[in-house]
Design an enzyme around this catalytic site. Structure first.
Site, PDB file in Angstrom:
ATOM      1  CG  HIS A  61      -2.024   1.057   0.997  1.00 59.00           C
ATOM      2  ND1 HIS A  61      -3.317   1.546   1.501  1.00 59.00           N
ATOM      3  CD2 HIS A  61      -1.826   2.449   0.379  1.00 59.00           C
ATOM      4  CE1 HIS A  61      -3.741   1.602   1.451  1.00 59.00           C
ATOM      5  NE2 HIS A  61      -3.372   2.888   0.897  1.00 59.00           N
ATOM      6  NE  ARG A  65       0.457  11.276  -2.623  1.00 57.31           N
ATOM      7  CZ  ARG A  65      -0.823  10.905  -1.752  1.00 57.31           C
ATOM      8  NH1 ARG A  65      -1.288  10.091  -2.916  1.00 57.31           N
ATOM      9  NH2 ARG A  65      -0.523  10.882  -0.707  1.00 57.31           N
ATOM     10  CG  ASN A  95      -5.057   7.545  -4.838  1.00 55.24           C
ATOM     11  OD1 ASN A  95      -3.877   7.007  -4.429  1.00 55.24           O
ATOM     12  ND2 ASN A  95      -4.782   8.448  -3.361  1.00 55.24           N
ATOM     13  CE  LYS A 146      -7.791   1.387  -2.285  1.00 57.01           C
ATOM     14  NZ  LYS A 146      -6.237   2.283  -1.260  1.00 57.01           N
ATOM     15  CG  HIS A 237      -6.410   1.742   5.829  1.00 52.77           C
ATOM     16  ND1 HIS A 237      -7.427   1.757   4.872  1.00 52.77           N
ATOM     17  CD2 HIS A 237      -5.757   2.830   3.697  1.00 52.77           C
ATOM     18  CE1 HIS A 237      -8.223   2.341   4.393  1.00 52.77           C
ATOM     19  NE2 HIS A 237      -6.979   3.728   3.552  1.00 52.77           N
ATOM     20  CG  ASP A 310      -2.430   4.548   2.973  1.00 49.63           C
ATOM     21  OD1 ASP A 310      -1.994   5.027   2.629  1.00 49.63           O
ATOM     22  OD2 ASP A 310      -2.731   4.753   3.836  1.00 49.63           O
ATOM     23  N   PRO A 329      -5.208  14.494   4.047  1.00 50.51           N
ATOM     24  CG  PRO A 329      -7.414  12.599   4.143  1.00 50.51           C
ATOM     25  CD  PRO A 329      -6.684  14.023   2.989  1.00 50.51           C
ATOM     26  N   GLY A 330      -2.442  11.714   5.467  1.00 49.35           N
ATOM     27  CA  GLY A 330      -2.008  10.902   4.814  1.00 49.35           C
ATOM     28  C   GLY A 330      -0.887  10.998   5.453  1.00 49.35           C
TER      29      GLY A 330
HETATM   30  C1  NCD Z   1      -4.167   8.642   1.192  1.00 49.47           C
HETATM   31  C2  NCD Z   1      -3.793   9.339  -0.251  1.00 49.47           C
HETATM   32  O1  NCD Z   1      -3.326  10.758  -0.117  1.00 49.47           O
HETATM   33  O2  NCD Z   1      -3.688   9.242  -1.258  1.00 49.47           O
HETATM   34  N1  NCD Z   1      -4.216   8.824   2.245  1.00 49.47           N
HETATM   35  C3  NCD Z   1      -4.180   8.466   3.057  1.00 49.47           C
HETATM   36  O3  NCD Z   1      -4.701   9.363   4.393  1.00 49.47           O
HETATM   37  N2  NCD Z   1      -4.501   7.256   3.480  1.00 49.47           N
HETATM   38  C4  NCD Z   1      -5.533   7.647   0.384  1.00 49.47           C
HETATM   39  C5  NCD Z   1      -6.615   6.586   1.210  1.00 49.47           C
HETATM   40  O4  NCD Z   1      -5.333   5.401   1.051  1.00 49.47           O
HETATM   41  O5  NCD Z   1      -7.260   6.148   1.375  1.00 49.47           O
HETATM   42 ZN    ZN Z   2      -3.851   4.670   1.050  1.00 51.98          ZN
HETATM   43 ZN    ZN Z   3      -7.285   4.319   1.919  1.00 53.38          ZN
END
Ligand code: NCD
Ligand code: ZN
Ligand code: ZN
Ligand code: ZN
Length: 444
Positions: A61, A65, A95, A146, A237, A310, A329-330
């Site tokens: 995961h 980018r 994504n 996905k 996750h 992730d 987020p992330g």
């Molecule tokens: C991920 C992202 O930024 O692409 N963000 C996250 O907080 N995990 C998207 C995702 O995995 O759902």
């Molecule tokens: Zn993710």
């Molecule tokens: Zn996710």
């Protein structure tokens, strides 16, 4: 006979146990694991000085980018971060901009990765709008699909159960697993409207929206649909006791499901948000200490299949937005997963055999990554040498990732990846990336 490389004087974690031996590598693969005298002559020899050799991590995961999101991360920076963290294979997420959702868009990403990546890369694709495109995407080499349930990413209408069912059935027939982001869109929307009407834009409001209930509903919905087909569902996750227990119930029924947990959901709780604030906002968000304990218990019982980072890099500006609805987020994770897990091994909370299972072996099995994830003769020589005694502090300013922040910044860890080999080639040595371009493989 002479082989390419011999690593001697190592403690090697093989599927049969730990052996104090040497490891001969030829044409990118492990040719032999044996005592010195039984190893073939090699053009190059490296002394491991008694250090531990583990299978390289397989992280299923990762958001690499690149393309129009290269300002956050690109194939070189992202895979360098992987190599620095002892990760030899990453599975990319779709994504992107443009979204990976066709044979053409996948081919475009593969072409870019081929010249830039320093570790092996495999790809997820989002589902296309037309089902006819699914076999073409698989033929192009996607190892999994996905499915985001929190918002529509890709061509599939996630509010159309028949369409989901057809997509699952097609993926199942082709033996391609489906990774699912389990958050129910409708549940998110209802609560989001409520808290936004109340004028809230704080981190706690984000937690209220991205609730364990949203996770639970998505898991239930998807398992209900999936059991009508033979598709393998991999839940990404998993963060809450509710979500996890629903997944474990379907496992108990013998359905082909698996799940992953992230290091941040295993090591941080919502309590930590007070200190780290928006930096530690991710989707799903941090949960209670009870959720954390439930994840650990399942991990130790062998019920969690994978630990995945992730790795979701964003710029620091994107992390620091005023309103929680604006921020991205992330967090980056490729460079912290292994040191954090090794620290848990040192503290007696995690067995090394469990680490190898969740970080290499099971991910290889779930995503059908042949001859990867184990140190056995005939497998690809994807390995990481670790110094289990080395103590240091995590310093995100040294990350190879473009995202130079982490909720683990300043954490004292014990256990460091010191060399990473990908397909038999040394790509990271003592923190430095020394890869020759073209050493990594695009897995199809
Ligand atoms: C991920 C992202 O930024 O692409 N963000 C996250 O907080 N995990 C998207 C995702 O995995 O759902
Ligand atoms: Zn993710
Ligand atoms: Zn996710
Ligand atoms: Zn439904």
């Amino acid at each position: 006979m002479s082989v390419d490389l011999v690593l001697h004087n190592a403690r090697i974690y093989t599927p049969k146990g730990i052996v104090e031996a040497g490891l001969a590598i030829d044409k990118g693969r492990i040719l032999k694991i044996a005592k010195e005298t039984n190893l073939p002559h090699a053009s190059e020899k490296l002394d491991m000085k008694g250090k531990i050799v583990l299978p390289g991590l397989i992280d299923p995961h990762v958001h690499l980018r690149d393309q129009q999101l290269a300002y956050k991360e690109d194939f070189f920076s992202g895979t360098s971060a992987a190599a620095a963290g002892g990760v030899t294979l990453v599975i990319d997420m779709p994504n992107n901009k443009p979204v990976t959702m066709s044979a053409t868009s996948l081919k475009e990403r593969m072409k870019l990765a081929e010249t830039q990546a320093v570790v092996n890369v495999a790809f997820h694709s989002a589902f296309p709008e037309s089902l006819e495109e699914i076999p073409r995407i698989v033929k192009q080499g996607a190892v999994a699909f996905k499915l985001y349930l929190s918002q529509k990413i890709g061509g599939l209408d996630i509010e159309d159960d028949d369409a989901l069912l057809r997509a699952f059935s097609k993926a199942g027939k082709m033996k391609v697993p489906v990774s699912v982001h389990p958050e129910d869109k409708k549940t998110l929307e209802i609560i989001k409207k409520e808290v936004q009407q109340a004028g809230r834009r704080d981190v706690d409001a984000y937690l209220k929206v991205h609730s364990p209930d949203a996770e639970l509903k998505a898991v239930q919905h998807i398992t209900q649909l999936a059991q009508k087909t033979n598709v393998h569902i991999h839940f990404c996750h998993v963060s809450s006791a509710e979500g996890l227990n629903a997944i474990l119930a379907t496992k108990n029924m013998g359905l082909p499901v698996s799940c992953e947990a992230t290091p941040h959901h295993l090591l941080l709780s919502s309590k930590h948000l007070k200190h780290y604030r928006t930096i530690a906002v991710m989707d799903p968000p941090l949960r209670t200490e009870k959720d954390v304990e439930t994840l650990w218990k399942a991990l130790r019982q062998g019920l969690i299949d994978a630990v995945a980072s992730d790795h979701a890099p964003h710029t620091i500006e994107e992390k620091n937005a005023e309103s929680v609805w604006e921020l991205k987020p992330g967090i980056p994770g490729l460079e912290t997963t292994l040191p954090l897990l090794l620290t848990q091994v040192n503290e007696g909370r995690l067995a090394m055999s469990d680490l190898i299972r969740v970080a290499s072996k099971r991910p290889a099995e779930i995503f059908h990554l042949r001859d990867r994830g184990s140190l056995a003769e005939g497998c690809w020589a994807d390995l990481v040498v670790v110094d289990l005694k080395r103590k240091y502090r995590i310093d995100s300013s040294n990350f190879y990732s473009k995202a130079k922040y982490s909720p683990f910044d300043g954490w004292k860890v014990r256990g460091k990846p010191i060399k990473t080999f990908v397909n038999g080639q040394l790509v990271m040595d003592d923190g430095e990336i020394i890869a020759n371009s073209g050493t990594s493989h695009i897995l199809r």
